[in-house]
Structures are given as structure tokens and as C-alpha cells.
Design an enzyme around this catalytic site. Sequence first.
Site, PDB file in Angstrom:
ATOM      1  N   ASN A 164       0.824  -1.202   0.000  1.00  0.00           N
ATOM      2  CA  ASN A 164       0.000   0.000   0.000  1.00  0.00           C
ATOM      3  C   ASN A 164       0.865   1.263   0.000  1.00  0.00           C
ATOM      4  O   ASN A 164       1.982   1.261   0.519  1.00  0.00           O
ATOM      5  CB  ASN A 164      -0.927   0.010   1.228  1.00  0.00           C
ATOM      6  CG  ASN A 164      -1.842  -1.199   1.239  1.00  0.00           C
ATOM      7  OD1 ASN A 164      -2.042  -1.843   0.208  1.00  0.00           O
ATOM      8  ND2 ASN A 164      -2.363  -1.546   2.406  1.00  0.00           N
TER       9      ASN A 164
ATOM     10  N   ASP B 174      -0.509   4.265   1.026  1.00  0.00           N
ATOM     11  CA  ASP B 174      -1.383   5.232   1.718  1.00  0.00           C
ATOM     12  C   ASP B 174      -0.846   5.708   3.064  1.00  0.00           C
ATOM     13  O   ASP B 174      -1.480   6.536   3.726  1.00  0.00           O
ATOM     14  CB  ASP B 174      -2.798   4.632   1.900  1.00  0.00           C
ATOM     15  CG  ASP B 174      -2.775   3.288   2.651  1.00  0.00           C
ATOM     16  OD1 ASP B 174      -3.669   2.450   2.376  1.00  0.00           O
ATOM     17  OD2 ASP B 174      -1.860   3.070   3.491  1.00  0.00           O
TER      18      ASP B 174
ATOM     19  N   HIS C   4       5.899  -0.806  -2.585  1.00  0.00           N
ATOM     20  CA  HIS C   4       5.482  -0.094  -3.808  1.00  0.00           C
ATOM     21  C   HIS C   4       5.602   1.407  -3.635  1.00  0.00           C
ATOM     22  O   HIS C   4       5.002   2.165  -4.400  1.00  0.00           O
ATOM     23  CB  HIS C   4       4.035  -0.467  -4.185  1.00  0.00           C
ATOM     24  CG  HIS C   4       3.929  -1.884  -4.679  1.00  0.00           C
ATOM     25  ND1 HIS C   4       2.746  -2.572  -4.719  1.00  0.00           N
ATOM     26  CD2 HIS C   4       4.882  -2.748  -5.134  1.00  0.00           C
ATOM     27  CE1 HIS C   4       2.963  -3.792  -5.185  1.00  0.00           C
ATOM     28  NE2 HIS C   4       4.247  -3.927  -5.443  1.00  0.00           N
TER      29      HIS C   4
ATOM     30  N   CYS D  13      11.395  14.132  -9.088  1.00  0.00           N
ATOM     31  CA  CYS D  13      11.598  14.633 -10.459  1.00  0.00           C
ATOM     32  C   CYS D  13      12.476  13.626 -11.202  1.00  0.00           C
ATOM     33  O   CYS D  13      13.619  13.371 -10.809  1.00  0.00           O
ATOM     34  CB  CYS D  13      12.296  16.000 -10.434  1.00  0.00           C
ATOM     35  SG  CYS D  13      12.642  16.588 -12.100  1.00  0.00           S
TER      36      CYS D  13
ATOM     37  N   CYS E   4       8.630  20.392 -11.002  1.00  0.00           N
ATOM     38  CA  CYS E   4       9.892  20.536 -10.297  1.00  0.00           C
ATOM     39  C   CYS E   4      10.280  22.023 -10.238  1.00  0.00           C
ATOM     40  O   CYS E   4      10.210  22.738 -11.253  1.00  0.00           O
ATOM     41  CB  CYS E   4      10.978  19.746 -11.037  1.00  0.00           C
ATOM     42  SG  CYS E   4      12.616  19.949 -10.326  1.00  0.00           S
TER      43      CYS E   4
ATOM     44  N   GLY F 105      -5.226  -8.953   3.399  1.00  0.00           N
ATOM     45  CA  GLY F 105      -5.889  -8.068   2.436  1.00  0.00           C
ATOM     46  C   GLY F 105      -5.169  -7.916   1.119  1.00  0.00           C
ATOM     47  O   GLY F 105      -5.063  -6.800   0.594  1.00  0.00           O
TER      48      GLY F 105
ATOM     49  N   SER G 184      -4.790  -9.763  -2.922  1.00  0.00           N
ATOM     50  CA  SER G 184      -5.274 -10.788  -3.862  1.00  0.00           C
ATOM     51  C   SER G 184      -4.131 -11.710  -4.281  1.00  0.00           C
ATOM     52  O   SER G 184      -4.347 -12.702  -4.963  1.00  0.00           O
ATOM     53  CB  SER G 184      -5.868 -10.106  -5.094  1.00  0.00           C
ATOM     54  OG  SER G 184      -4.871  -9.298  -5.711  1.00  0.00           O
TER      55      SER G 184
HETATM   56  N1  APR Z   1     -10.461  -7.235   4.919  1.00  0.00           N
HETATM   57  C1  APR Z   1      -9.702  -8.224   4.389  1.00  0.00           C
HETATM   58  N2  APR Z   1      -9.504  -8.376   3.048  1.00  0.00           N
HETATM   59  C2  APR Z   1     -10.103  -7.473   2.244  1.00  0.00           C
HETATM   60  C3  APR Z   1     -10.910  -6.420   2.720  1.00  0.00           C
HETATM   61  C4  APR Z   1     -11.086  -6.326   4.132  1.00  0.00           C
HETATM   62  N3  APR Z   1     -11.832  -5.362   4.695  1.00  0.00           N
HETATM   63  N4  APR Z   1     -11.356  -5.694   1.647  1.00  0.00           N
HETATM   64  C5  APR Z   1     -10.840  -6.279   0.542  1.00  0.00           C
HETATM   65  N5  APR Z   1     -10.097  -7.352   0.891  1.00  0.00           N
HETATM   66  C6  APR Z   1      -9.322  -8.224   0.023  1.00  0.00           C
HETATM   67  C7  APR Z   1      -9.949  -8.561  -1.319  1.00  0.00           C
HETATM   68  O1  APR Z   1     -10.750  -9.735  -1.214  1.00  0.00           O
HETATM   69  C8  APR Z   1      -8.691  -8.821  -2.176  1.00  0.00           C
HETATM   70  O2  APR Z   1      -8.273 -10.174  -2.080  1.00  0.00           O
HETATM   71  O3  APR Z   1      -8.141  -7.522  -0.280  1.00  0.00           O
HETATM   72  C9  APR Z   1      -7.625  -7.923  -1.551  1.00  0.00           C
HETATM   73  C10 APR Z   1      -7.313  -6.695  -2.365  1.00  0.00           C
HETATM   74  O4  APR Z   1      -6.729  -7.135  -3.576  1.00  0.00           O
HETATM   75  P1  APR Z   1      -6.279  -6.049  -4.668  1.00  0.00           P
HETATM   76  O5  APR Z   1      -7.374  -5.078  -4.891  1.00  0.00           O
HETATM   77  O6  APR Z   1      -5.721  -6.813  -5.820  1.00  0.00           O
HETATM   78  O7  APR Z   1      -5.096  -5.232  -3.937  1.00  0.00           O
HETATM   79  P2  APR Z   1      -3.613  -5.724  -3.708  1.00  0.00           P
HETATM   80  O8  APR Z   1      -3.540  -7.187  -3.474  1.00  0.00           O
HETATM   81  O9  APR Z   1      -3.032  -4.837  -2.671  1.00  0.00           O
HETATM   82  O10 APR Z   1      -2.915  -5.384  -5.114  1.00  0.00           O
HETATM   83  C11 APR Z   1      -1.527  -5.575  -5.191  1.00  0.00           C
HETATM   84  O11 APR Z   1      -1.539  -4.530  -7.344  1.00  0.00           O
HETATM   85  O12 APR Z   1      -2.324  -2.926  -8.748  1.00  0.00           O
HETATM   86  C12 APR Z   1      -1.269  -3.273  -7.956  1.00  0.00           C
HETATM   87  O13 APR Z   1       0.235  -1.774  -7.002  1.00  0.00           O
HETATM   88  C13 APR Z   1      -1.057  -2.282  -6.851  1.00  0.00           C
HETATM   89  O14 APR Z   1      -0.164  -2.714  -4.663  1.00  0.00           O
HETATM   90  C14 APR Z   1      -1.168  -3.101  -5.582  1.00  0.00           C
HETATM   91  C15 APR Z   1      -0.945  -4.517  -6.076  1.00  0.00           C
END
Ligand code: APR
Length: 247
Positions: A102, A104, A119, A127, A149, A189, A191
Site C-alpha cells: 500500500n 497510503d 510499492h 523529479c 519541479c 488483504g 489478492s
Molecule cells: N479485509 C480483508 N480483506 C479485504 C478487505 C477487508 N476489509 N477488503 C478487501 N479485501 C481483500 C480482497 O478480497 C482482495 O483479495 O483484499 C484484496 C485486495 O486485492 P487487490 O485489490 O488486488 O489489492 P492488492 O492485493 O493490494 O494489489 C496488489 O496490485 O495494482 C497493484 O500496485 C497495486 O499494490 C497493488 C498490487
Amino acid sequence: MNDNIRKAADVIRRSQHMISLTGAGISTESGIPDFRSTGGLWEKYDPSIYASIETFHHNPEKVWQMIFDMLELTSGAVPNPGHRALARLEAMGLLKAIITQNIDNLHQEAGSERVIEYHGNASRLECLACGREYEVAGFPVQEKVPPRCGDCGKILKPSVVFFGEMIPHEALSRSQLLAEQADVVMVVGTSAVVYPAAGIPIVAKRNGAAIIEFNVSETDFTRSITDIFIQGKAGETLPVLLDQLAE
Ligand code: APR
């Protein structure tokens, strides 16, 4: 869920080198949509266009359309009980580091100190022409004008890893070492579809680590490397885990 949380608490109590890999799912309860769930950012912005370093080089204004949107979402976000639970686990000496995908800054704002920004972090800008670095807070991004810049006038890039860019060397090497030494990995959290981040729990597993996965739904890991799957919102399941550990 509670039986698996009890099992997870037993494993964590005995751990000596636990780390966590987190993804956008830990921040959804702070109001920041993730990328691939329904309503996620990639539904609105095609990542192969908007999150590609190629596009940034040729058409930075286009990429900044998405970045302004993301900054608007993250600017009002605060850490949720999931972030705070991980910060508590670090304070208890049970969590050695968080490797987060993340950008954020919410783990840091929740009080976690050992955070590897795999990331990058959207609160910083750089810049690409002269290497100068800036804080995004120094610019009126709400006016939706891409910041430039002060030295060479080029449009600045957020210090985040775009598709087509390398992971920062220090983040990569520190994470690899932590993965090799880990005896437990809390995967929260994510994918688990973006590499090399998704390779971190795989390296740990190969070295004998237990994988504890927190997600609202199953992932590629759940039926392959995950040992304990705790289904639910991380903002709810992680505090329950903390209660178990406090018993
Ligand atoms: N609690 C637990 N899991 C959650 C929740 C929650 N409240 N909300 C969503 N999820 C899960 C979803 O089911 C999913 O499996 O979090 C996961 C989010 O997956 P993505 O949207 O693919 O995000 P992420 O895995 O962080 O993506 C990885 O991909 O696009 C790039 O740079 C971007 O860092 C990111 C990377």
C-alpha cells in the site's frame, strides 16, 4: 472464524520471526477502495494505461488524472482497527516488520515503525529529470494541476512503483531477507496476484514458515500455501486475534 483465530494465536505466541505482507484490503475499511474487488480502482482506471511508467513518460497529465483521484481518497483516510492491531503486535514484540504493497501511509500513521514500502509512498514526489524529491503536501493538488519541479519545471512523479518499474532495491533486499528468516507470515488483504510482492509468502513457506491469511474471500494462496485462513474483514478479525493473544 474463532477456531481458526485460536489456532493462529497459538502459532503466533510461539513465533520468533513473524512478518506481515499487507495489501489494499487492509485499507478498504478506511474508505480507500482496493484495486480488484467490485468497485475497485482498476474498474475505473485501466492499470495498463494509467499505472504504467510508459504512459507517465509520454503523457504524465493522463496519469495525474488517476493520481488526483487516489490522493483525494487517501487524504481523508485514517488508520482502522486492522492497522492498529498490527501496530500493537509490533509493540508486543510479536511482529518484526510489515511489508506493505500500500502507498497510503496508514500503517505508519497507526504507529507501526518497521514498515517496508514495497510499492513506495504516495505522500512523496520525485523529479525524473533531476532527481529532486518533494512532499506532496507542498502542492495544491486539489487544484488538479500536475505539480512541477522547482528546478527544471518537469512534471513530478509520485514516489510509487508503476507497472514497468523495478521495486526499490532496499525494499526488495530487506523483504527477501525477512521472508527467508520468517517463521510466520500474516498475509492481510491482498489478492496475491502481483509479483514480486506475492512471492514473499512463497519464499517464507519454502523455508518452513506458517502462512496465516486474512481476507474476505479466498485467493490463489488459500488453497495452496495458506495454513490458517481467517475469513472476514481485517478491521474485525485482527482485533479479535489481539484479544486472543491478550488472554
Ligand atoms: N479485509 C480483508 N480483506 C479485504 C478487505 C477487508 N476489509 N477488503 C478487501 N479485501 C481483500 C480482497 O478480497 C482482495 O483479495 O483484499 C484484496 C485486495 O486485492 P487487490 O485489490 O488486488 O489489492 P492488492 O492485493 O493490494 O494489489 C496488489 O496490485 O495494482 C497493484 O500496485 C497495486 O499494490 C497493488 C498490487
